[in-house]
Design a protein around this motif. Structure first.
Motif, PDB file in Angstrom:
ATOM      1  N   GLY A  22      34.060  41.977  32.917  1.00  0.00           N
ATOM      2  CA  GLY A  22      34.767  42.057  34.193  1.00  0.00           C
ATOM      3  C   GLY A  22      36.173  42.582  34.027  1.00  0.00           C
ATOM      4  N   LEU A  23      36.845  42.148  32.960  1.00  0.00           N
ATOM      5  CA  LEU A  23      38.170  42.681  32.651  1.00  0.00           C
ATOM      6  C   LEU A  23      38.064  44.143  32.242  1.00  0.00           C
ATOM      7  N   GLU A  24      37.029  44.483  31.473  1.00  0.00           N
ATOM      8  CA  GLU A  24      36.845  45.878  31.056  1.00  0.00           C
ATOM      9  C   GLU A  24      36.550  46.771  32.261  1.00  0.00           C
ATOM     10  N   LEU A  25      35.831  46.242  33.248  1.00  0.00           N
ATOM     11  CA  LEU A  25      35.587  46.985  34.486  1.00  0.00           C
ATOM     12  C   LEU A  25      36.906  47.265  35.205  1.00  0.00           C
ATOM     13  N   ALA A  26      37.734  46.242  35.340  1.00  0.00           N
ATOM     14  CA  ALA A  26      39.026  46.412  36.005  1.00  0.00           C
ATOM     15  C   ALA A  26      39.924  47.362  35.226  1.00  0.00           C
ATOM     16  N   THR A  27      39.819  47.318  33.895  1.00  0.00           N
ATOM     17  CA  THR A  27      40.629  48.192  33.049  1.00  0.00           C
ATOM     18  C   THR A  27      40.243  49.652  33.233  1.00  0.00           C
ATOM     19  N   ALA A  28      38.987  49.898  33.589  1.00  0.00           N
ATOM     20  CA  ALA A  28      38.515  51.268  33.807  1.00  0.00           C
ATOM     21  C   ALA A  28      39.040  51.861  35.108  1.00  0.00           C
ATOM     22  N   CYS A  29      39.623  51.036  35.973  1.00  0.00           N
ATOM     23  CA  CYS A  29      40.191  51.535  37.228  1.00  0.00           C
ATOM     24  C   CYS A  29      41.624  52.008  36.995  1.00  0.00           C
ATOM     25  N   ASP A  30      42.130  52.807  37.933  1.00  0.00           N
ATOM     26  CA  ASP A  30      43.475  53.370  37.781  1.00  0.00           C
ATOM     27  C   ASP A  30      44.554  52.314  37.956  1.00  0.00           C
ATOM     28  N   ILE A  31      44.415  51.468  38.964  1.00  0.00           N
ATOM     29  CA  ILE A  31      45.377  50.379  39.160  1.00  0.00           C
ATOM     30  C   ILE A  31      44.613  49.124  39.568  1.00  0.00           C
ATOM     31  N   ARG A  32      45.312  47.987  39.514  1.00  0.00           N
ATOM     32  CA  ARG A  32      44.681  46.715  39.779  1.00  0.00           C
ATOM     33  C   ARG A  32      45.573  45.860  40.682  1.00  0.00           C
ATOM     34  N   VAL A  33      44.943  45.147  41.613  1.00  0.00           N
ATOM     35  CA  VAL A  33      45.627  44.168  42.454  1.00  0.00           C
ATOM     36  C   VAL A  33      44.950  42.828  42.203  1.00  0.00           C
ATOM     37  N   MET A  34      45.737  41.789  41.932  1.00  0.00           N
ATOM     38  CA  MET A  34      45.169  40.496  41.569  1.00  0.00           C
ATOM     39  C   MET A  34      45.578  39.408  42.543  1.00  0.00           C
ATOM     40  N   ALA A  35      44.660  38.470  42.770  1.00  0.00           N
ATOM     41  CA  ALA A  35      44.983  37.256  43.511  1.00  0.00           C
ATOM     42  C   ALA A  35      45.821  36.350  42.615  1.00  0.00           C
ATOM     43  N   PRO A  36      46.686  35.513  43.202  1.00  0.00           N
ATOM     44  CA  PRO A  36      47.553  34.648  42.383  1.00  0.00           C
ATOM     45  C   PRO A  36      46.776  33.743  41.438  1.00  0.00           C
ATOM     46  N   ARG A  37      45.597  33.301  41.837  1.00  0.00           N
ATOM     47  CA  ARG A  37      44.823  32.365  41.011  1.00  0.00           C
ATOM     48  C   ARG A  37      43.962  33.075  39.968  1.00  0.00           C
ATOM     49  N   ALA A  38      43.842  34.374  40.056  1.00  0.00           N
ATOM     50  CA  ALA A  38      42.974  35.108  39.135  1.00  0.00           C
ATOM     51  C   ALA A  38      43.584  35.148  37.734  1.00  0.00           C
ATOM     52  N   THR A  39      42.731  35.069  36.730  1.00  0.00           N
ATOM     53  CA  THR A  39      43.171  35.207  35.350  1.00  0.00           C
ATOM     54  C   THR A  39      42.283  36.223  34.640  1.00  0.00           C
ATOM     55  N   LEU A  40      42.784  36.714  33.514  1.00  0.00           N
ATOM     56  CA  LEU A  40      42.065  37.705  32.716  1.00  0.00           C
ATOM     57  C   LEU A  40      41.791  37.114  31.343  1.00  0.00           C
ATOM     58  N   ALA A  41      40.608  37.416  30.784  1.00  0.00           N
ATOM     59  CA  ALA A  41      40.276  36.854  29.477  1.00  0.00           C
ATOM     60  C   ALA A  41      39.275  37.725  28.745  1.00  0.00           C
ATOM     61  N   LEU A  42      39.310  37.629  27.416  1.00  0.00           N
ATOM     62  CA  LEU A  42      38.323  38.255  26.540  1.00  0.00           C
ATOM     63  C   LEU A  42      37.664  37.138  25.724  1.00  0.00           C
ATOM     64  N   PRO A  43      36.649  36.482  26.274  1.00  0.00           N
ATOM     65  CA  PRO A  43      36.071  35.304  25.618  1.00  0.00           C
ATOM     66  C   PRO A  43      34.921  35.604  24.656  1.00  0.00           C
ATOM     67  N   GLU A  44      34.713  36.863  24.318  1.00  0.00           N
ATOM     68  CA  GLU A  44      33.511  37.240  23.571  1.00  0.00           C
ATOM     69  C   GLU A  44      33.350  36.483  22.253  1.00  0.00           C
ATOM     70  N   THR A  45      34.439  36.269  21.514  1.00  0.00           N
ATOM     71  CA  THR A  45      34.299  35.621  20.209  1.00  0.00           C
ATOM     72  C   THR A  45      33.772  34.191  20.336  1.00  0.00           C
ATOM     73  N   GLN A  46      33.913  33.597  21.515  1.00  0.00           N
ATOM     74  CA  GLN A  46      33.420  32.234  21.729  1.00  0.00           C
ATOM     75  C   GLN A  46      31.896  32.169  21.758  1.00  0.00           C
ATOM     76  N   VAL A  47      31.243  33.328  21.963  1.00  0.00           N
ATOM     77  CA  VAL A  47      29.774  33.361  21.927  1.00  0.00           C
ATOM     78  C   VAL A  47      29.289  34.257  20.793  1.00  0.00           C
ATOM     79  N   GLY A  48      30.172  34.523  19.836  1.00  0.00           N
ATOM     80  CA  GLY A  48      29.765  35.208  18.619  1.00  0.00           C
ATOM     81  C   GLY A  48      29.661  36.709  18.682  1.00  0.00           C
TER      82      GLY A  48
END
Length: 255
Positions: free
Chosen positions: A111-137
């Motif tokens: 989901g973060l990689e999808l947003a990164t592929a866009c030119d600009i991003r607008v976020m809600a105040p409660r939204a957070t970004l993460a790369l949790p892949e290492t947590q599932v190996g």
């Protein structure tokens, strides 16, 4: 049924993730649909801007559906899931239209990689970004260690990918990753899109190509696209095509 929906309202197109039961996580079908929609948009000249949004859920996109990729063989995982996803996200990144990600909730992994592929991003105040892949190996596979590192400082990407830290909307905006923090990201994205009505579509497209070439986003294709556009408008090109069609020797005017 999960999917990625495409709607066009005047000059604004919206790509909307629709898999709320799984926090809008990507399935193979959703990747295929995104690919097909990008192909459609490239030929839709009436569109001036593309907004990437999601059906309401606790996450804008929780990444990739673990059940979908978890049973794949190492070969299929690398060759199809990772490479296909990378190719499709690259296609989104390289759309000729400006793109805005409206991040109304958390954007993790894919989901973060999808947003990164866009030119600009607008976020809600409660939204957070993460790369949790290492947590599932696994590791980020759809540009999380590549394109994202061009947009955020390397130590911040390491915080996220190695230590699992989340990036808040406020910090993302301070770092320049998010253009704005808004209580209604999609409405803000639409207001931004509306401002493109007063700009030249061709100038906007070429400016995007130039910026992509500068930062290494498919640099070779961007340079050749710009060169092709320049020569395509020349009298030399018109003379060459006409001479070929009429089986005669061209007389290039040099303009």
């Amino acid at each position: 049924m999960s999917g990625v929906d495409l709607s066009i309202d005047g000059a604004v197109a919206t790509l909307r993730l629709d898999n709320p039961d799984k926090l809008n996580a990507f399935t193979p079908d959703m990747l295929t649909q995104l690919d097909q929609h990008c192909a459609t948009l490239e030929r839709e000249r009436s569109v001036r801007c593309v907004i990437v949004a999601a059906q309401p859920a606790k996450a804008f996109c929780a990444g990739a559906d673990i059940i979908a990729w978890g049973a794949l063989s190492p070969f299929d995982f690398a060759r199809h899931w990772v490479r296909d996803g990378h190719r499709i996200f690259d296609r989104l990144a390289r759309l000729s239209h400006p793109t805005i990600a409206a991040i109304g909730a958390h954007a993790f992994g894919g989901g973060l990689e999808l947003a990164t592929a866009c030119d600009i991003r607008v976020m809600a105040p409660r939204a957070t970004l993460a790369l949790p892949e290492t947590q599932v190996g696994i590791v980020p596979g759809w540009s999380g260690t590549q394109r994202l590192t061009r947009l955020l400082p390397e130590p911040v990407v390491k915080e996220m990918a190695l230590f699992g830290r989340r990036l808040s909307a406020e910090r993302a905006c301070a770092l320049g990753f998010a253009a704005e923090v808004s209580d209604d990201p999609e409405a803000t994205a639409r207001a931004m899109a509306g401002k493109l009505a007063g700009t030249s579509p061709m100038a906007t497209e070429v400016a995007k190509y130039q910026i992509h070439a500068a930062v290494g986003e498919d640099r070779s294709a961007m340079i050749e696209a710009l060169g092709g556009a320049m020569i395509g408008a020349s009298a030399d090109k018109a003379e060459g095509v006409d001479a070929f069609a009429n089986k005669r020797t061209p007389e290039f005017p040099g303009r």
